[in-house]
Design a protein around this motif. Structure first.
Motif, mmCIF file in Angstrom:
data_model
loop_
_atom_site.group_PDB
_atom_site.id
_atom_site.type_symbol
_atom_site.label_atom_id
_atom_site.label_comp_id
_atom_site.label_asym_id
_atom_site.label_seq_id
_atom_site.Cartn_x
_atom_site.Cartn_y
_atom_site.Cartn_z
ATOM 1 N N TRP A 121 0.830 -1.206 0.000
ATOM 2 C CA TRP A 121 0.000 0.000 0.000
ATOM 3 C C TRP A 121 0.864 1.254 0.000
ATOM 4 C CZ3 TRP A 121 -4.632 -0.765 -1.553
ATOM 5 C CH2 TRP A 121 -5.266 -1.980 -1.278
ATOM 6 N N SER A 122 1.999 1.207 0.662
ATOM 7 C CA SER A 122 2.902 2.360 0.663
ATOM 8 C C SER A 122 3.420 2.651 -0.741
ATOM 9 C CB SER A 122 4.075 2.120 1.618
ATOM 10 O OG SER A 122 3.623 2.056 2.957
ATOM 11 N N THR A 123 3.722 1.598 -1.503
ATOM 12 C CA THR A 123 4.181 1.772 -2.876
ATOM 13 C C THR A 123 3.089 2.395 -3.735
ATOM 14 O OG1 THR A 123 5.728 -0.075 -2.718
ATOM 15 C CG2 THR A 123 5.033 0.576 -4.924
ATOM 16 N N ILE A 124 1.857 1.945 -3.549
ATOM 17 C CA ILE A 124 0.734 2.512 -4.310
ATOM 18 C C ILE A 124 0.599 3.999 -4.023
ATOM 19 C CG2 ILE A 124 -1.795 2.494 -4.486
ATOM 20 C CD1 ILE A 124 -1.593 -0.578 -4.072
ATOM 21 N N MET A 125 0.727 4.379 -2.758
ATOM 22 C CA MET A 125 0.613 5.802 -2.409
ATOM 23 C C MET A 125 1.732 6.625 -3.029
ATOM 24 S SD MET A 125 -0.621 5.982 1.564
ATOM 25 C CE MET A 125 0.140 4.514 2.230
ATOM 26 N N ALA A 126 2.925 6.038 -3.143
ATOM 27 C CA ALA A 126 4.098 6.795 -3.594
ATOM 28 C C ALA A 126 4.245 6.834 -5.112
ATOM 29 C CB ALA A 126 5.363 6.191 -2.984
ATOM 30 N N THR A 127 3.493 6.028 -5.836
ATOM 31 C CA THR A 127 3.657 5.925 -7.285
ATOM 32 C C THR A 127 2.787 6.945 -8.010
ATOM 33 O OG1 THR A 127 4.096 3.541 -7.094
ATOM 34 C CG2 THR A 127 3.469 4.375 -9.265
ATOM 35 N N PRO A 128 3.359 7.730 -8.933
ATOM 36 C CA PRO A 128 2.533 8.649 -9.742
ATOM 37 C C PRO A 128 1.578 7.844 -10.625
ATOM 38 C CG PRO A 128 4.867 9.224 -9.876
ATOM 39 C CD PRO A 128 4.794 7.871 -9.229
ATOM 40 N N LEU A 129 0.291 8.076 -10.455
ATOM 41 C CA LEU A 129 -0.732 7.332 -11.187
ATOM 42 C C LEU A 129 -1.784 8.312 -11.703
ATOM 43 C CD1 LEU A 129 -1.192 4.359 -8.676
ATOM 44 C CD2 LEU A 129 -0.238 4.185 -10.988
ATOM 45 N N ALA B 190 -8.756 7.552 -5.471
ATOM 46 C CA ALA B 190 -9.574 6.835 -4.484
ATOM 47 C C ALA B 190 -8.812 5.649 -3.918
ATOM 48 C CB ALA B 190 -10.887 6.377 -5.119
ATOM 49 N N LEU B 191 -8.086 4.926 -4.775
ATOM 50 C CA LEU B 191 -7.299 3.789 -4.293
ATOM 51 C C LEU B 191 -6.192 4.262 -3.363
ATOM 52 C CD1 LEU B 191 -6.847 0.722 -4.438
ATOM 53 C CD2 LEU B 191 -5.279 1.138 -6.342
ATOM 54 N N ALA C 104 -5.624 3.330 0.501
ATOM 55 C CA ALA C 104 -4.347 2.807 0.984
ATOM 56 C C ALA C 104 -3.946 3.458 2.303
ATOM 57 C CB ALA C 104 -3.266 3.042 -0.069
ATOM 58 N N ARG C 105 -4.293 4.738 2.462
ATOM 59 C CA ARG C 105 -3.956 5.437 3.705
ATOM 60 C C ARG C 105 -4.811 4.969 4.878
ATOM 61 N NH1 ARG C 105 -4.295 9.678 -0.181
ATOM 62 N NH2 ARG C 105 -2.201 10.302 -0.869
ATOM 63 N N GLU C 106 -5.888 4.237 4.580
ATOM 64 C CA GLU C 106 -6.793 3.763 5.631
ATOM 65 C C GLU C 106 -6.509 2.322 6.036
ATOM 66 O OE1 GLU C 106 -9.000 5.564 7.121
ATOM 67 O OE2 GLU C 106 -9.245 7.318 5.840
ATOM 68 N N VAL C 107 -5.571 1.665 5.339
ATOM 69 C CA VAL C 107 -5.291 0.249 5.611
ATOM 70 C C VAL C 107 -4.355 0.158 6.813
ATOM 71 C CG1 VAL C 107 -4.396 -1.919 4.693
ATOM 72 C CG2 VAL C 107 -5.612 -0.351 3.188
ATOM 73 N N GLY C 108 -4.923 0.148 7.992
ATOM 74 C CA GLY C 108 -4.130 -0.035 9.204
ATOM 75 C C GLY C 108 -3.123 1.087 9.429
ATOM 76 N N PRO D 283 -15.570 -8.378 3.895
ATOM 77 C CA PRO D 283 -16.558 -7.422 3.377
ATOM 78 C C PRO D 283 -16.130 -5.974 3.579
ATOM 79 C CG PRO D 283 -17.643 -9.172 4.612
ATOM 80 C CD PRO D 283 -16.164 -9.333 4.848
ATOM 81 N N ALA D 284 -15.241 -5.739 4.555
ATOM 82 C CA ALA D 284 -14.788 -4.385 4.852
ATOM 83 C C ALA D 284 -13.380 -4.111 4.337
ATOM 84 C CB ALA D 284 -14.843 -4.134 6.360
ATOM 85 N N ALA D 285 -12.922 -4.881 3.356
ATOM 86 C CA ALA D 285 -11.588 -4.660 2.784
ATOM 87 C C ALA D 285 -11.540 -3.307 2.080
ATOM 88 C CB ALA D 285 -11.245 -5.783 1.824
ATOM 89 N N ASP D 286 -10.653 -2.425 2.521
ATOM 90 C CA ASP D 286 -10.625 -1.058 2.012
ATOM 91 C C ASP D 286 -10.297 -0.978 0.521
ATOM 92 O OD1 ASP D 286 -11.210 0.328 4.459
ATOM 93 O OD2 ASP D 286 -9.191 -0.134 5.137
ATOM 94 N N GLY D 287 -9.487 -1.909 0.025
ATOM 95 C CA GLY D 287 -9.057 -1.816 -1.357
ATOM 96 C C GLY D 287 -10.098 -2.217 -2.385
ATOM 97 N N VAL D 288 -11.130 -2.928 -1.970
ATOM 98 C CA VAL D 288 -12.057 -3.501 -2.951
ATOM 99 C C VAL D 288 -12.926 -2.459 -3.656
ATOM 100 C CG1 VAL D 288 -13.931 -5.150 -3.304
ATOM 101 C CG2 VAL D 288 -12.010 -5.756 -1.830
ATOM 102 N N PRO D 289 -13.626 -1.556 -2.942
ATOM 103 C CA PRO D 289 -14.469 -0.591 -3.666
ATOM 104 C C PRO D 289 -13.706 0.259 -4.683
ATOM 105 C CG PRO D 289 -15.115 -0.674 -1.361
ATOM 106 C CD PRO D 289 -13.840 -1.452 -1.475
ATOM 107 N N PRO D 290 -12.526 0.815 -4.349
ATOM 108 C CA PRO D 290 -11.817 1.591 -5.369
ATOM 109 C C PRO D 290 -11.439 0.765 -6.592
ATOM 110 C CG PRO D 290 -10.919 2.061 -3.197
ATOM 111 C CD PRO D 290 -11.827 0.893 -3.043
ATOM 112 N N LEU D 291 -11.040 -0.479 -6.374
ATOM 113 C CA LEU D 291 -10.673 -1.328 -7.506
ATOM 114 C C LEU D 291 -11.897 -1.733 -8.324
ATOM 115 C CD1 LEU D 291 -7.905 -3.497 -5.817
ATOM 116 C CD2 LEU D 291 -7.585 -1.844 -7.669
#
Length: 278
Positions: A69-77, A83-84, A88-92, A111-119
């Motif tokens: 998740w840290s890599t996702i936050m740091a990567t220019p996208l 939203a993803l 990622a900032r909410e995952v623990g 059911p409460a996995a943070d990454g699923v709705p954005p994906l």
């Protein structure tokens, strides 16, 4: 038995034997075990560089299964990934974000996995590999229920693939919990809205999590907002009947009725946030 393969081929071969369990970041498997030792063959994929990193292709973006998740936050996208990144900032905690992997979040199938709705809002697909070959499933078909997925025992998730069909869309992720941080969701919403040259919504994707066994897209609402001017107030189009795909439960965090009410509010806010940027 503990195995730490050095290549993806070795990992796939190890999974061909029954009972193997995949260990990546370990942020789900160890808490689930509690004070009990892990049992069965453990296949540690932490050395598999083939499963790490993000590749921006011309028609798709490929996120390796081991990408943190840290890599996702740091990567220019593209901004449709905002939203993803917010999820990622909410995952623990930061430590969990450094170790936890995007594929692990999907395979855990909470059911409460943070990454699923954005994906889901990105129309993501899941790539799986076994000795029989490679297959790809839409994320909506990969997670089949609470803690259940379509992954076979001999398969490993190798990547999450996002088609580049809504790159310019503005996106938002909103989550409600009992407190601000380090909390399991009561309800969460991800939305992506892309406006055309005339300022009207050309595409809209809205997904709700923690309000049913599997996160759901609100396709009726998506269709209704297309063609409407992308401006603040767009969220007012969301009505209770648009939440018909959801099936929330009563539990220690919230009642089903509260979840529905919260989800509707979050959907409206997410649409307004996207419209303000679109």
């Amino acid at each position: 038995m503990y195995l730490r393969p050095g290549t993806l081929d070795e990992a796939v071969a190890a999974l061909s034997a029954p009972g193997g369990r995949i260990l990546a970041g370990g942020t789900d498997i160890f808490p689930a075990a509690g004070d009990r030792p892990l049992v069965g063959p453990i296949i540690d994929i932490s050395r598999l560089a083939e499963l790490d990193g993000i590749v921006l292709g011309g028609d798709r973006i490929r996120i390796g299964a081991r990408t943190s998740w840290s890599t996702i936050m740091a990567t220019p996208l593209p901004r449709c990934f905002d939203a993803l990144k917010a999820a990622a900032r909410e995952v623990g905690s930061i430590q969990i974000q450094n170790l936890g992997t995007i594929a692990g979040n999907l395979c855990n199938a909470s059911p409460a996995a943070d990454g699923v709705p954005p994906l889901l809002a990105l129309d993501a697909e899941v790539e799986l590999r076994s000795q029989a070959g490679i297959r790809t499933l839409p994320l909506s078909g990969f997670i089949s229920g609470n803690r259940r997925t379509a992954r076979r025992e001999d398969e490993i998730v190798t990547a999450i693939i996002v088609p580049r069909t809504i790159d310019a869309g503005a996106s938002a992720f909103l989550k409600l919990g009992a407190r601000r941080y380090l909390v399991i969701s009561i309800a969460m919403v991800a939305a992506v809205v892309e406006a055309g040259p005339d300022g009207r919504v050309a595409q809209a994707r809205i997904a709700v999590g923690a309000c049913s066994a599997v996160a759901q897209r609100l396709t009726a609402l998506e269709q209704e907002v297309v063609g409407v001017h992308a401006k603040p107030g767009l969220g007012a189009l969301a009505r209770p009947e648009h939440l018909a795909p959801l099936s929330p439960i009563d539990d220690v965090r919230a009642t089903a009725a509260y979840r529905l009410d919260a989800a509707l509010t979050l959907v409206r806010r997410a649409l307004d946030a996207c419209a303000a940027e679109a």
